[in-house]
Each structure stands twice: as structure tokens, then as C-alpha cells.
Design a protein around this motif. Structure first.
Motif, PDB file in Angstrom:
ATOM      1  N   VAL A  40      15.738 -16.311 114.283  1.00  0.00           N
ATOM      2  CA  VAL A  40      15.984 -16.354 112.838  1.00  0.00           C
ATOM      3  C   VAL A  40      17.313 -17.037 112.527  1.00  0.00           C
ATOM      4  O   VAL A  40      17.435 -17.711 111.499  1.00  0.00           O
ATOM      5  CB  VAL A  40      15.880 -14.972 112.151  1.00  0.00           C
ATOM      6  CG1 VAL A  40      14.486 -14.407 112.266  1.00  0.00           C
ATOM      7  CG2 VAL A  40      16.903 -13.999 112.656  1.00  0.00           C
ATOM      8  N   ASN A  41      18.299 -16.901 113.387  1.00  0.00           N
ATOM      9  CA  ASN A  41      19.562 -17.599 113.149  1.00  0.00           C
ATOM     10  C   ASN A  41      19.385 -19.108 113.270  1.00  0.00           C
ATOM     11  O   ASN A  41      19.964 -19.871 112.494  1.00  0.00           O
ATOM     12  CB  ASN A  41      20.646 -17.107 114.096  1.00  0.00           C
ATOM     13  CG  ASN A  41      21.203 -15.760 113.673  1.00  0.00           C
ATOM     14  OD1 ASN A  41      21.130 -15.381 112.520  1.00  0.00           O
ATOM     15  ND2 ASN A  41      21.758 -15.034 114.614  1.00  0.00           N
ATOM     16  N   VAL A  42      18.593 -19.558 114.239  1.00  0.00           N
ATOM     17  CA  VAL A  42      18.358 -20.998 114.394  1.00  0.00           C
ATOM     18  C   VAL A  42      17.558 -21.523 113.192  1.00  0.00           C
ATOM     19  O   VAL A  42      17.931 -22.536 112.579  1.00  0.00           O
ATOM     20  CB  VAL A  42      17.627 -21.307 115.725  1.00  0.00           C
ATOM     21  CG1 VAL A  42      17.164 -22.748 115.785  1.00  0.00           C
ATOM     22  CG2 VAL A  42      18.539 -20.986 116.908  1.00  0.00           C
ATOM     23  N   VAL A  43      16.478 -20.853 112.844  1.00  0.00           N
ATOM     24  CA  VAL A  43      15.666 -21.282 111.702  1.00  0.00           C
ATOM     25  C   VAL A  43      16.493 -21.231 110.409  1.00  0.00           C
ATOM     26  O   VAL A  43      16.454 -22.157 109.590  1.00  0.00           O
ATOM     27  CB  VAL A  43      14.388 -20.421 111.585  1.00  0.00           C
ATOM     28  CG1 VAL A  43      13.655 -20.689 110.274  1.00  0.00           C
ATOM     29  CG2 VAL A  43      13.470 -20.681 112.766  1.00  0.00           C
ATOM     30  N   GLY A  44      17.244 -20.160 110.232  1.00  0.00           N
ATOM     31  CA  GLY A  44      18.088 -20.033 109.045  1.00  0.00           C
ATOM     32  C   GLY A  44      19.144 -21.121 108.966  1.00  0.00           C
ATOM     33  O   GLY A  44      19.448 -21.628 107.881  1.00  0.00           O
ATOM     34  N   SER A  45      19.700 -21.506 110.100  1.00  0.00           N
ATOM     35  CA  SER A  45      20.694 -22.585 110.126  1.00  0.00           C
ATOM     36  C   SER A  45      20.067 -23.902 109.687  1.00  0.00           C
ATOM     37  O   SER A  45      20.682 -24.685 108.957  1.00  0.00           O
ATOM     38  CB  SER A  45      21.287 -22.728 111.533  1.00  0.00           C
ATOM     39  OG  SER A  45      22.029 -21.578 111.870  1.00  0.00           O
ATOM     40  N   PHE A  46      18.837 -24.150 110.131  1.00  0.00           N
ATOM     41  CA  PHE A  46      18.135 -25.356 109.699  1.00  0.00           C
ATOM     42  C   PHE A  46      17.877 -25.312 108.194  1.00  0.00           C
ATOM     43  O   PHE A  46      18.167 -26.269 107.470  1.00  0.00           O
ATOM     44  CB  PHE A  46      16.809 -25.512 110.455  1.00  0.00           C
ATOM     45  CG  PHE A  46      16.003 -26.685 109.981  1.00  0.00           C
ATOM     46  CD1 PHE A  46      16.219 -27.948 110.514  1.00  0.00           C
ATOM     47  CD2 PHE A  46      15.052 -26.538 108.978  1.00  0.00           C
ATOM     48  CE1 PHE A  46      15.492 -29.049 110.060  1.00  0.00           C
ATOM     49  CE2 PHE A  46      14.327 -27.629 108.516  1.00  0.00           C
ATOM     50  CZ  PHE A  46      14.549 -28.881 109.064  1.00  0.00           C
TER      51      PHE A  46
END
Length: 132
Positions: A40-46
Motif C-alpha cells: 500500500v505504501n508503494v501504490v500510495g506513493s505512485f
């Protein structure tokens, strides 16, 4: 006051999405490593970088301030889980899982920065497309 209500709604939706996504990923990959939080942190960063770029001053989409706050502060703030990342990394370290803690730190920083860069590049490319 209206902006605060939009942020609160976005935070609630982002938090529910975080729970659903991280739980599904944890159930799929197991509980030994915080894969759901990392995802979720990677997707949220995108998402945050893409949306900020595409609706920014040079963006192709003109979004009202309340919409930007709803998505950037509310949804993305509720969806990303840096506080969870910190607690889970501390727990891994306290349990003597230094490799897991280190992997979570490096993976989160590198992958989230890469995802933010990718979101920016994707939105910048979208901004330059003609005819839309």
C-alpha cells in the motif's frame, strides 16, 4: 470547514482501502513479513505523485482545491501507512529479525521513491498528450 469534511471522508475511504488491500495481501503472502503495508505504501506513493502532477499547475486536469485535498491529504493519507511501517519495522527489529527489518526499510524507501517517480513520469507524459 468544507475542506476538512472532504479530507475526513477521503481519510475514511483511504483507511478502508488500506485495510482491505493490506489484509488481502497478508492473507495471500502470509503474516511473517509486512507485505501488505509495503504494497500500500508503494501504490500510495505512485497515486499521490501521479495525481499531484496531473492536477498541478502544469497538469492537464484542472482540479479544485477541495478535490486535490480530498485525494492527496485524505485518500492518500488514509491509504498509506508509514506509521504502521515504522511500528512493524520496530517489531521486526525487537524480535531479532534484523534482516526483515532492514529489508522493510530499504524496500519501502526504494520502492516508494521509485513508485513516486513513476507516478510523476506517467502524469508528465499524460500532460503532454495532445488531443484530449
Amino acid at each position: 470547514m468544507t475542506t476538512y469534511l472532504w479530507i475526513a471522508l477521503g481519510s475514511a475511504l483511504g483507511g478502508m482501502a488500506r485495510y482491505a488491500c493490506s489484509s488481502a495481501i497478508a492473507n495471500w503472502f502470509g503474516q511473517g513479513f509486512p507485505w501488505g503495508t509495503l504494497a500500500v505504501n508503494v501504490v500510495g506513493s505512485f497515486i499521490i505523485a501521479f495525481f499531484a502532477t496531473v492536477t498541478g499547475p502544469d497538469g492537464r486536469i484542472l482540479a479544485p482545491s477541495d478535490v486535490r485535498q480530498f485525494v492527496l491529504v485524505g485518500v492518500c493519507g488514509g491509504f498509506t501507512t508509514f506509521s504502521s511501517f515504522s511500528l512493524q519495522t520496530l517489531s521486526l527489529a525487537q524480535d531479532g529479525e534484523m534482516m526483515g527489518a532492514s529489508l522493510n526499510i530499504v524496500g519501502s524507501v526504494v520502492l516508494c521513491l521509485f513508485a513516486a517517480w513513476l507516478g510523476y513520469v506517467a502524469a508528465a507524459a499524460f500532460n503532454t498528450v495532445k488531443g484530449s
